[in-house]
Design an enzyme around this catalytic site. Structure first.
Site, PDB file in Angstrom:
ATOM      1  N   HIS A  38       0.808  -1.223   0.000  1.00  0.00           N
ATOM      2  CA  HIS A  38       0.000   0.000   0.000  1.00  0.00           C
ATOM      3  C   HIS A  38       0.842   1.274   0.000  1.00  0.00           C
ATOM      4  O   HIS A  38       0.345   2.341   0.358  1.00  0.00           O
ATOM      5  CB  HIS A  38      -0.977  -0.004   1.188  1.00  0.00           C
ATOM      6  CG  HIS A  38      -2.015  -1.089   1.085  1.00  0.00           C
ATOM      7  ND1 HIS A  38      -2.782  -1.502   2.154  1.00  0.00           N
ATOM      8  CD2 HIS A  38      -2.410  -1.849   0.025  1.00  0.00           C
ATOM      9  CE1 HIS A  38      -3.604  -2.476   1.754  1.00  0.00           C
ATOM     10  NE2 HIS A  38      -3.386  -2.707   0.472  1.00  0.00           N
TER      11      HIS A  38
ATOM     12  N   CYS B 214       3.057  12.910  -7.631  1.00  0.00           N
ATOM     13  CA  CYS B 214       2.042  13.855  -8.088  1.00  0.00           C
ATOM     14  C   CYS B 214       0.797  13.099  -8.535  1.00  0.00           C
ATOM     15  O   CYS B 214       0.860  11.923  -8.894  1.00  0.00           O
ATOM     16  CB  CYS B 214       2.577  14.800  -9.157  1.00  0.00           C
ATOM     17  SG  CYS B 214       2.773  14.050 -10.766  1.00  0.00           S
TER      18      CYS B 214
ATOM     19  N   SER C 176      -6.962  -7.402   9.783  1.00  0.00           N
ATOM     20  CA  SER C 176      -8.349  -7.870   9.815  1.00  0.00           C
ATOM     21  C   SER C 176      -8.667  -8.659   8.546  1.00  0.00           C
ATOM     22  O   SER C 176      -9.701  -9.320   8.476  1.00  0.00           O
ATOM     23  CB  SER C 176      -9.307  -6.681   9.953  1.00  0.00           C
ATOM     24  OG  SER C 176      -9.118  -5.804   8.862  1.00  0.00           O
TER      25      SER C 176
ATOM     26  N   PRO D  89      -4.910 -10.559  18.480  1.00  0.00           N
ATOM     27  CA  PRO D  89      -5.667 -10.732  19.731  1.00  0.00           C
ATOM     28  C   PRO D  89      -7.129 -11.085  19.483  1.00  0.00           C
ATOM     29  O   PRO D  89      -7.802 -11.626  20.346  1.00  0.00           O
ATOM     30  CB  PRO D  89      -5.541  -9.382  20.446  1.00  0.00           C
ATOM     31  CG  PRO D  89      -4.987  -8.426  19.461  1.00  0.00           C
ATOM     32  CD  PRO D  89      -4.396  -9.193  18.324  1.00  0.00           C
TER      33      PRO D  89
HETATM   34  C1  BJW Z   1      -3.388  -6.478  16.563  1.00  0.00           C
HETATM   35  C2  BJW Z   1      -2.886  -5.701  17.604  1.00  0.00           C
HETATM   36  C3  BJW Z   1      -1.658  -6.090  18.145  1.00  0.00           C
HETATM   37  C4  BJW Z   1      -4.734  -4.830  16.998  1.00  0.00           C
HETATM   38  N1  BJW Z   1      -1.023  -7.184  17.653  1.00  0.00           N
HETATM   39  N2  BJW Z   1      -2.752  -7.553  16.108  1.00  0.00           N
HETATM   40  C5  BJW Z   1     -13.252  -7.307  -4.087  1.00  0.00           C
HETATM   41  C6  BJW Z   1     -14.410  -7.338  -3.343  1.00  0.00           C
HETATM   42  C7  BJW Z   1     -14.838  -6.197  -2.651  1.00  0.00           C
HETATM   43  C8  BJW Z   1     -14.134  -5.019  -2.705  1.00  0.00           C
HETATM   44  C9  BJW Z   1     -12.983  -4.994  -3.442  1.00  0.00           C
HETATM   45  C10 BJW Z   1     -12.552  -6.116  -4.118  1.00  0.00           C
HETATM   46  N3  BJW Z   1     -11.390  -5.800  -4.747  1.00  0.00           N
HETATM   47  C11 BJW Z   1     -11.080  -4.520  -4.481  1.00  0.00           C
HETATM   48  C12 BJW Z   1     -12.054  -4.009  -3.707  1.00  0.00           C
HETATM   49  C13 BJW Z   1     -12.095  -2.613  -3.190  1.00  0.00           C
HETATM   50  C14 BJW Z   1     -11.163  -2.351  -2.032  1.00  0.00           C
HETATM   51  C15 BJW Z   1     -11.520  -3.261  -0.847  1.00  0.00           C
HETATM   52  O1  BJW Z   1     -10.868  -4.219  -0.562  1.00  0.00           O
HETATM   53  N4  BJW Z   1     -12.545  -2.915  -0.095  1.00  0.00           N
HETATM   54  C16 BJW Z   1     -12.916  -3.697   1.070  1.00  0.00           C
HETATM   55  C17 BJW Z   1     -12.913  -2.795   2.302  1.00  0.00           C
HETATM   56  C18 BJW Z   1     -14.219  -4.374   0.816  1.00  0.00           C
HETATM   57  N5  BJW Z   1      -9.787  -2.549  -2.422  1.00  0.00           N
HETATM   58  C19 BJW Z   1      -9.136  -1.678  -3.126  1.00  0.00           C
HETATM   59  O2  BJW Z   1      -9.672  -0.673  -3.526  1.00  0.00           O
HETATM   60  C20 BJW Z   1      -7.675  -1.962  -3.437  1.00  0.00           C
HETATM   61  N6  BJW Z   1      -7.433  -1.790  -4.824  1.00  0.00           N
HETATM   62  C21 BJW Z   1      -7.734  -2.726  -5.723  1.00  0.00           C
HETATM   63  O3  BJW Z   1      -8.069  -3.848  -5.410  1.00  0.00           O
HETATM   64  O4  BJW Z   1      -7.628  -2.293  -7.033  1.00  0.00           O
HETATM   65  C22 BJW Z   1      -8.331  -2.999  -8.033  1.00  0.00           C
HETATM   66  C23 BJW Z   1      -9.827  -2.795  -7.828  1.00  0.00           C
HETATM   67  C24 BJW Z   1     -10.332  -1.586  -7.416  1.00  0.00           C
HETATM   68  C25 BJW Z   1     -11.717  -1.414  -7.216  1.00  0.00           C
HETATM   69  C26 BJW Z   1     -12.583  -2.480  -7.428  1.00  0.00           C
HETATM   70  C27 BJW Z   1     -12.066  -3.712  -7.829  1.00  0.00           C
HETATM   71  C28 BJW Z   1     -10.677  -3.866  -8.047  1.00  0.00           C
HETATM   72  C29 BJW Z   1      -6.781  -0.955  -2.728  1.00  0.00           C
HETATM   73  C30 BJW Z   1      -6.859  -1.050  -1.243  1.00  0.00           C
HETATM   74  C31 BJW Z   1      -6.029   0.055  -0.596  1.00  0.00           C
HETATM   75  C32 BJW Z   1      -6.220   0.106   0.903  1.00  0.00           C
HETATM   76  N7  BJW Z   1      -5.679   1.294   1.411  1.00  0.00           N
HETATM   77  C33 BJW Z   1      -5.638   1.494   2.859  1.00  0.00           C
HETATM   78  C34 BJW Z   1      -5.196   2.961   3.093  1.00  0.00           C
HETATM   79  C35 BJW Z   1      -3.714   3.113   2.784  1.00  0.00           C
HETATM   80  C36 BJW Z   1      -3.222   4.486   3.046  1.00  0.00           C
HETATM   81  C37 BJW Z   1      -3.470   4.947   4.457  1.00  0.00           C
HETATM   82  O5  BJW Z   1      -2.928   4.380   5.410  1.00  0.00           O
HETATM   83  O6  BJW Z   1      -4.213   5.908   4.615  1.00  0.00           O
HETATM   84  O7  BJW Z   1      -4.727   0.562   3.451  1.00  0.00           O
HETATM   85  S1  BJW Z   1      -7.185   1.154   3.673  1.00  0.00           S
HETATM   86  C38 BJW Z   1      -6.456   0.462   5.123  1.00  0.00           C
HETATM   87  O8  BJW Z   1      -6.831  -0.946   5.248  1.00  0.00           O
HETATM   88  C39 BJW Z   1      -4.936   0.481   4.886  1.00  0.00           C
HETATM   89  C40 BJW Z   1      -4.535  -0.866   5.411  1.00  0.00           C
HETATM   90  O9  BJW Z   1      -3.282  -1.243   4.871  1.00  0.00           O
HETATM   91  C41 BJW Z   1      -5.677  -1.746   5.006  1.00  0.00           C
HETATM   92  C42 BJW Z   1      -5.759  -3.035   5.777  1.00  0.00           C
HETATM   93  O10 BJW Z   1      -6.060  -2.808   7.112  1.00  0.00           O
HETATM   94  P1  BJW Z   1      -5.408  -3.729   8.248  1.00  0.00           P
HETATM   95  O11 BJW Z   1      -3.939  -3.551   8.211  1.00  0.00           O
HETATM   96  O12 BJW Z   1      -5.919  -5.094   8.156  1.00  0.00           O
HETATM   97  O13 BJW Z   1      -5.908  -2.973   9.565  1.00  0.00           O
HETATM   98  P2  BJW Z   1      -7.268  -3.184  10.400  1.00  0.00           P
HETATM   99  O14 BJW Z   1      -7.437  -1.994  11.268  1.00  0.00           O
HETATM  100  O15 BJW Z   1      -8.380  -3.540   9.530  1.00  0.00           O
HETATM  101  O16 BJW Z   1      -6.963  -4.462  11.308  1.00  0.00           O
HETATM  102  C43 BJW Z   1      -5.998  -4.392  12.360  1.00  0.00           C
HETATM  103  C44 BJW Z   1      -5.942  -5.777  12.998  1.00  0.00           C
HETATM  104  O17 BJW Z   1      -4.905  -5.755  13.957  1.00  0.00           O
HETATM  105  C45 BJW Z   1      -7.216  -6.175  13.743  1.00  0.00           C
HETATM  106  O18 BJW Z   1      -7.590  -7.493  13.355  1.00  0.00           O
HETATM  107  C46 BJW Z   1      -6.818  -6.148  15.217  1.00  0.00           C
HETATM  108  O19 BJW Z   1      -7.479  -7.143  15.993  1.00  0.00           O
HETATM  109  C47 BJW Z   1      -5.348  -6.432  15.124  1.00  0.00           C
HETATM  110  N8  BJW Z   1      -4.526  -5.908  16.231  1.00  0.00           N
HETATM  111  N9  BJW Z   1      -3.721  -4.693  17.887  1.00  0.00           N
HETATM  112  C48 BJW Z   1      -1.578  -7.875  16.680  1.00  0.00           C
HETATM  113  N10 BJW Z   1      -1.074  -5.394  19.195  1.00  0.00           N
END
Ligand code: BJW
Length: 265
Positions: free
Chosen positions: A121, A129, A191, A216
């Site tokens: 990401h 840009c 997640s 967790p």
């Molecule tokens: C602990 C802890 C501790 C707490 N120890 N654990 C197919 C179906 C449906 C939708 C889509 C699909 N394909 C694409 C999409 C659209 C979209 C998507 O997935 N949407 C879903 C939400 C449904 N995806 C995209 O748009 C992606 N692009 C793409 O696929 O392009 C082609 C395409 C586009 C459109 C349509 C179809 C195809 C791009 C995704 C980019 C995500 N960007 C972000 C922001 C980045 C910049 C920023 O930081 O601002 O990335 S969103 C955000 O979520 C960030 C993260 O990297 C990402 C993942 O989150 P993560 O890391 O899992 O965090 P959390 O908070 O969700 O979970 C934290 C976990 O930690 C929890 O489980 C806690 O329990 C745990 N935890 N403390 C260990 N101490």
């Protein structure tokens, strides 16, 4: 907290030639960087991703988006990697083929010393840009927010992947290829709801890998995981490195430098 690492997990990991690790925001939680989807503390509990983390949001209100990322960049610059990041460095050193795939944009894995890694990401420390994707290291001083690209004059934005944008192609291809070939796949602090990263554990499972989850909380990955280690990454990962009998060079180095600075990692 004592962490119980099952014997069969240890045996499986020691035999593995190829290990792939997918990390998410939970790995940096203990560095003080907020996660996204946790009910109370996650960024999306406070902010609407549609207003901040999409190209449409940037077009609507570039200043708001630029300033939100500037705030997060400062927060990250003040924080530092934690023991989870360092334990992953020790795992990389002791594993024949090890690939770390991170969804995090904070750069902490690199800072801790991980080298064989992919940032799916992007990285908040980089700027590009909006129109042409020119990577930009600096720009002339101006009152304009966001500033403009010195090459093409389009608006500057963080080099991260927003919803609706594609993952850098080389990184995605390498992530899928390594996942298909690994014997052990670990999902840590994610997640696993954001695509395409969320497909990786499933792909690994289908290709015959054993799945280890560290989180967790229960997630979608728990259903397919061979082992779900419930606890924080900063506690479970160092315990895993020790249980495997691997050198703890990076973990010890981090602890020593924290003690010297009078802090706890
Ligand atoms: C602990 C802890 C501790 C707490 N120890 N654990 C197919 C179906 C449906 C939708 C889509 C699909 N394909 C694409 C999409 C659209 C979209 C998507 O997935 N949407 C879903 C939400 C449904 N995806 C995209 O748009 C992606 N692009 C793409 O696929 O392009 C082609 C395409 C586009 C459109 C349509 C179809 C195809 C791009 C995704 C980019 C995500 N960007 C972000 C922001 C980045 C910049 C920023 O930081 O601002 O990335 S969103 C955000 O979520 C960030 C993260 O990297 C990402 C993942 O989150 P993560 O890391 O899992 O965090 P959390 O908070 O969700 O979970 C934290 C976990 O930690 C929890 O489980 C806690 O329990 C745990 N935890 N403390 C260990 N101490």
């Amino acid at each position: 907290m004592a962490v119980d690492i099952p014997d069969d997990l240890i045996e499986t990991y020691r035999k593995a030639e190829r290990v792939v690790v997918l990390t998410g925001a939970g790995v940096s939680a203990e560095s003080g960087v907020p996660t996204f989807r946790e009910a109370q503390s996650g960024l999306w509990a406070q902010y609407d991703p549609r207003e901040l983390a999409t190209p449409q949001a940037f077009v609507r209100n570039p200043r708001l988006v630029w300033e939100w990322y500037a705030w997060r960049r400062e927060l990250i610059q003040r924080a530092r990697p934690n023991l989870a990041h360092y334990a992953l460095v020790d795992l990389e050193q002791a594993t024949p083929h090890f690939l770390l795939i991170t969804q995090n944009i904070d750069g902490f894995h690199w800072l801790a010393g991980s080298r064989d890694m992919l940032e799916l990401h992007g990285n908040i420390a980089r700027t590009k840009c909006f129109d042409e994707g020119h990577r930009v290291d600096g720009w002339p001083q101006s009152d304009e927010i966001p500033p403009r690209c010195p090459r093409c004059r389009s608006l500057l934005r963080p080099d991260v992947v927003w919803f609706g944008e594609g993952i850098p192609e080389h990184a995605l291809r390498a992530a899928f290829e390594a996942t298909r070939q690994c014997q052990v796949f670990m999902a840590i602090g994610t997640s696993a709801v954001v695509q395409p990263a969320a497909q990786l554990p499933l792909l690994a499972k289908r290709a015959g890998a054993r799945i280890i989850e560290i989180n967790p909380e229960q997630t979608a990955i728990s259903l397919l995981a061979d082992w779900s280690l419930r606890g924080s990454a900063a506690q479970v990962l160092p315990a895993l490195v020790r249980a495997l009998g691997f050198p703890t060079t990076a973990i010890d180095g981090a602890r020593q430098s924290e003690t010297a600075q009078g802090r706890d990692t």
